[in-house]
Design a protein around this motif. Sequence first.
Motif, short mmCIF file in Angstrom:
data_model
loop_
_atom_site.label_atom_id
_atom_site.label_comp_id
_atom_site.label_asym_id
_atom_site.label_seq_id
_atom_site.Cartn_x
_atom_site.Cartn_y
_atom_site.Cartn_z
N UNK A 58 0.77 -0.90 -0.73
CA UNK A 58 0.09 0.02 0.25
C UNK A 58 0.80 1.29 0.01
N UNK A 59 0.90 1.88 -0.69
CA UNK A 59 0.88 3.17 -1.38
C UNK A 59 0.67 4.23 0.22
N UNK A 60 1.23 5.21 0.09
CA UNK A 60 1.25 6.20 1.37
C UNK A 60 1.14 7.17 0.75
N UNK A 61 0.09 8.32 1.59
CA UNK A 61 -0.06 9.37 0.28
C UNK A 61 0.73 10.29 0.75
N UNK A 62 0.06 11.22 -0.19
CA UNK A 62 1.02 12.40 0.20
C UNK A 62 1.57 13.27 1.13
N UNK A 63 0.83 12.81 2.48
CA UNK A 63 0.22 13.57 3.29
C UNK A 63 1.08 12.63 3.98
N UNK A 64 1.12 11.86 4.19
CA UNK A 64 1.76 10.51 4.97
C UNK A 64 2.77 10.64 4.55
#
Length: 69
Positions: A58-64
């Motif tokens: 699962x790719x991290x969101x830009x915020x995370x």
Amino acid sequence: MSFIDGISLVHLPELSLPWPAEAVGRLDRSEDLPELVWLRITGPLEVDAVASIVTVYVAQSDDAASVLR
């Protein structure tokens, strides 16, 4: 422009159980064949892959990702 229209992952069980209709005839089945998965990516081109092991990340969101140091 989207390069991917769809992604599907289909379970292909061992020989004693039937395969989904769309998978029949795509791969010769035998008693030695383990259960498999069929990954299909559709878009301007189609990519099909059959494997016995699949790992999903699962790719991290830009915020995370922005809070990691």
